[in-house]
Structures are given as C-alpha cells and as structure tokens.
Design a protein around this motif. Structure first.
Motif, short mmCIF file in Angstrom:
data_model
loop_
_atom_site.label_atom_id
_atom_site.label_comp_id
_atom_site.label_asym_id
_atom_site.label_seq_id
_atom_site.Cartn_x
_atom_site.Cartn_y
_atom_site.Cartn_z
N ALA A 144 -1.21 -19.67 -18.25
CA ALA A 144 -0.69 -18.93 -17.10
C ALA A 144 -0.36 -17.50 -17.53
CB ALA A 144 0.55 -19.61 -16.53
N SER A 145 -0.31 -16.61 -16.56
CA SER A 145 0.03 -15.22 -16.80
C SER A 145 0.78 -14.68 -15.59
CB SER A 145 -1.23 -14.39 -17.08
OG SER A 145 -2.19 -14.56 -16.06
N LYS A 146 1.40 -13.53 -15.76
CA LYS A 146 2.29 -13.00 -14.72
C LYS A 146 1.87 -11.59 -14.31
CE LYS A 146 7.20 -12.13 -13.74
NZ LYS A 146 8.58 -12.14 -14.30
N ALA A 147 1.88 -11.33 -13.00
CA ALA A 147 1.64 -9.99 -12.49
C ALA A 147 2.88 -9.13 -12.71
CB ALA A 147 1.31 -10.05 -11.00
N SER A 148 2.70 -7.83 -12.62
CA SER A 148 3.84 -6.92 -12.72
C SER A 148 4.68 -7.03 -11.44
CB SER A 148 3.37 -5.47 -12.88
OG SER A 148 2.54 -5.34 -14.00
N ILE A 149 5.97 -7.17 -11.62
CA ILE A 149 6.86 -7.33 -10.46
C ILE A 149 6.74 -6.15 -9.51
CG2 ILE A 149 9.27 -7.47 -9.74
CD1 ILE A 149 9.83 -9.01 -12.34
N GLU A 150 6.63 -4.93 -10.08
CA GLU A 150 6.56 -3.73 -9.24
C GLU A 150 5.32 -3.76 -8.35
OE1 GLU A 150 8.04 -2.22 -13.33
OE2 GLU A 150 6.72 -3.78 -12.53
N VAL A 151 4.20 -4.22 -8.90
CA VAL A 151 2.96 -4.25 -8.13
C VAL A 151 3.03 -5.34 -7.06
CG1 VAL A 151 0.46 -4.46 -8.21
CG2 VAL A 151 1.67 -3.35 -10.09
N THR A 152 3.53 -6.51 -7.43
CA THR A 152 3.69 -7.60 -6.47
C THR A 152 4.58 -7.16 -5.30
OG1 THR A 152 3.43 -9.26 -8.21
CG2 THR A 152 4.45 -9.98 -6.16
N ASN A 153 5.69 -6.51 -5.62
CA ASN A 153 6.61 -6.04 -4.57
C ASN A 153 5.95 -5.01 -3.67
OD1 ASN A 153 8.60 -7.71 -5.55
ND2 ASN A 153 9.70 -6.10 -6.66
N ALA A 154 5.18 -4.09 -4.26
CA ALA A 154 4.52 -3.05 -3.46
C ALA A 154 3.47 -3.67 -2.53
CB ALA A 154 3.87 -2.01 -4.36
N LEU A 155 2.71 -4.65 -3.02
CA LEU A 155 1.72 -5.32 -2.19
C LEU A 155 2.39 -6.07 -1.03
CD1 LEU A 155 -0.65 -6.68 -4.98
CD2 LEU A 155 -1.26 -4.97 -3.26
N GLU A 156 3.49 -6.74 -1.34
CA GLU A 156 4.21 -7.47 -0.29
C GLU A 156 4.79 -6.49 0.73
OE1 GLU A 156 7.62 -10.95 0.22
OE2 GLU A 156 7.27 -10.07 -1.75
N ASN A 157 5.36 -5.41 0.26
CA ASN A 157 5.94 -4.40 1.14
C ASN A 157 4.90 -3.81 2.10
OD1 ASN A 157 8.05 -2.67 2.07
ND2 ASN A 157 7.22 -1.01 0.83
N GLN A 158 3.73 -3.51 1.56
CA GLN A 158 2.68 -2.91 2.39
C GLN A 158 2.05 -3.93 3.34
OE1 GLN A 158 2.05 0.25 2.80
NE2 GLN A 158 3.68 0.71 1.33
N ALA A 159 1.99 -5.19 2.93
CA ALA A 159 1.51 -6.23 3.85
C ALA A 159 2.45 -6.34 5.04
CB ALA A 159 1.39 -7.56 3.12
N LEU A 160 3.74 -6.28 4.78
CA LEU A 160 4.74 -6.32 5.85
C LEU A 160 4.59 -5.11 6.77
CD1 LEU A 160 7.94 -7.54 3.95
CD2 LEU A 160 6.89 -8.67 5.91
N LYS A 161 4.48 -3.93 6.18
CA LYS A 161 4.38 -2.70 6.96
C LYS A 161 3.13 -2.67 7.83
CE LYS A 161 7.09 0.57 4.20
NZ LYS A 161 7.06 1.86 3.44
N ASN A 162 2.06 -3.29 7.35
CA ASN A 162 0.80 -3.27 8.08
C ASN A 162 0.61 -4.49 8.99
OD1 ASN A 162 -1.21 -0.94 7.08
ND2 ASN A 162 0.09 -1.53 5.35
N GLY A 163 1.64 -5.34 9.06
CA GLY A 163 1.56 -6.51 9.93
C GLY A 163 0.50 -7.50 9.53
N VAL A 164 0.28 -7.64 8.22
CA VAL A 164 -0.76 -8.52 7.71
C VAL A 164 -0.13 -9.84 7.25
CG1 VAL A 164 -2.46 -8.82 5.86
CG2 VAL A 164 -2.24 -6.60 7.00
#
Length: 308
Positions: free
Chosen positions: A181-201
């Motif tokens: 297993a491996s882990k994504a960067s928290i900052e990138v995961t948070n940014a992707l989630e934030n932008q998905a929310l902002k774009n209504g995806v």
C-alpha cells in the motif's frame, strides 16, 4: 559501488521520455491514455513544448499563469516508473555530470485517470479520489520506502488476508499474493476534494487499487482462460479500515504514490469510475465524466500552486 547515477541520455535527451533539461514544468499531470494528454493540453492557455517519444507524449505550457506539463505514459505501473524517474532526473540532475542538486523545490503531480468501480453504491460517472493506493502489482517493491503510516500497514495486512483467502485451495498461487500500500499527499487529496465540491462533482475519497493487468487481474471471464481469483472486485470490496474502503481499480496509482513519497514530491489521483463492479463496459457519458476529472484536477493544481 557506483560513482555516479546510471542515467541514459542520448543527444541530450532522456532515453524514454525524449525530453531535454528544462522541458518539464514543476507541476505535472500524469495520464495513461496519450489521447487524454492531448485533451488536457487543450485546456492549457499556452503550449510551448510537445515531445513524442516511444509511447510517451509530453506537453508543457501554462494554465491560468501556472507552469504545467502533462505526460501520457501509456498503461501500467512499469510505464509510470520510467516516466516518474525520468521526470525526477530532469528536475534534479545535471545531464552532463549526472549529479543531483538536492536543493530543488519538490514537484507536484496529479494523476487524471479512469477506473472500474469496486463498490456497488458508487455510481458510474462519479469520481474516485485516492487517499491511499493498494498495489497488486510488484513494481513498488523495487523501491525501498518505509510505510511511516499505520494505515498503510493495516491495508496491506487486510488485503493480503482477504485476497489470499479468496484464491481456491487447489490453486498453485494460494497464499502467494503479497500486496503493498502507499499514500497520496494529504495536500493534494484535500485540494482534489475541495475542487470536486466547488464544481458540484459527485465523488468519494478512499483506496484506489492498482492491478498489473486488465483482464485476469480484474477477474474478467474470457473463454479458454482460467482466473486465479473468481471475483477479485468482490474480495476488494470487503476491505474496510475504519470506514476507508477500496473504491476502484486502475493500473498506476500504487507505484505513483509510493515513488513520489520517496522523491519527496506531492502526488494525488482522481479517476472517473466508468463502470460498476458487475459491469464490464462503460455505462456513462464518458466524455462528460472525464471532463469533470480534468476540470477538478486542473483547478486543484491551481489551488496547490497558489497556496504554496
């Protein structure tokens, strides 16, 4: 044992990507399909470089004032390994002396992908954001990197137990699968989630599973071939680490997260879920869905750039 790094350069270009020093931006999108690299590049404000070599296709330019690149790698962790290592060399090494500059700013990389769904409650067309990855490939084991995260160890233990249990006792491979297993960067995961929310995806955050192949490793039935796993997606769906589930299957993120962690780079993945766990073909508006993936990824990169 070695007095300098074993880097292959021909005519001032790295052997596989075909890039020269300075051809990549510090912010990079990774895609499997070269056609998707072309599509991403069309969202750039400018394209200053286009490099095609072997199966690799690279564009570098700007997006809303940010220097960006997109690399089409082709399918699989082996292809991604080559692309990431050569991007690392381009960013941090002198091509003539083959010596490393250890003072380089870390790169930020986002994978924009497609995937098959693992969970029946995740609708095709939605987005899977990988906070962790489960590697069913073995590319990552050739790069020694401590887990430094108890969740990684728990994912590995749970996956090993559940997946090996699902292999029939008559199989010569019973008990022999050892996932990592491996882990994504928290900052990138948070940014992707934030932008998905902002774009209504529509999206979910969880574990992305990476396979070493498309047919057998996904338990796809092909007459004349016998799969080791009767239903690998069904087995993966049972992994649950305090609510953290395996959402989808693709073929790159395990090595992507693992190797970027060793390099000290920020990395994250967002994938369109193109089908459900019991369907083998896409049942969605693919063009719209991958458009959402690209839009969220581009805006996440902009957010990360402006906040750093």
């Amino acid at each position: 044992m070695f007095d300098k790094s074993e880097i292959v350069i021909i005519d001032e270009r790295l052997y596989h990507l075909g890039i020269k020093k300075g051809d990549l931006a510090q912010n990079i999108f990774i895609v499997g399909d070269p056609a998707r690299a072309i599509r991403v590049s069309k969202e750039f404000d400018t394209v200053d470089r286009e490099i095609s070599n072997r199966e690799y296709l690279t564009f570098t330019g700007t997006y809303k004032g940010i220097p960006v690149s997109v690399i089409g790698t082709g399918i699989g962790t082996d292809n991604v390994e080559i692309a990431l290592v050569e991007a690392f060399i381009e960013h941090e090494f002198n091509f003539e002396s083959k010596t490393r500059n250890t003072n380089c700013e870390p790169m930020t990389l986002i994978r924009l992908g497609t995937s098959g769904g693992v969970q029946s409650d995740i609708a095709p067309g939605s987005q899977a954001i990988g906070s962790y990855a489960l590697g069913l490939d073995n590319t990552g084991i050739y790069f020694e990197e401590p887990s430094n995260d108890p969740v990684i160890e728990r994912i590995e233990e749970s996956a090993k137990k559940i997946l090996n249990k699902s292999i029939p006792s008559s199989s010569r491979f019973k008990g022999k699968l050892i996932p990592y297993a491996s882990k994504a960067s928290i900052e990138v995961t948070n940014a992707l989630e934030n932008q998905a929310l902002k774009n209504g995806v529509e999206y979910e955050v969880g574990i992305t599973s990476s396979s070493p192949g498309f047919y057998g490793p996904s338990s796809r039935y092909i007459e004349g071939l016998k799969n080791t796993f009767p239903d690998i997606k069904g087995s993966l769906s049972k992994i649950d680490i305090d609510g953290l589930r395996v959402l989808n299957m693709e073929m790159e993120s395990s090595l992507f997260f693992h190797l970027c962690a060793q390099m000290g780079y920020r990395a994250g993945t967002i994938c369109t879920v193109i089908s459900g766990p019991t369907t083998s073909a896409a049942v969605i508006d693919y063009d719209k869905a991958i458009g959402n993936t690209i839009r969220v990824g581009l805006n996440a990169m902009k957010e990360l750039y402006e906040s750093s």
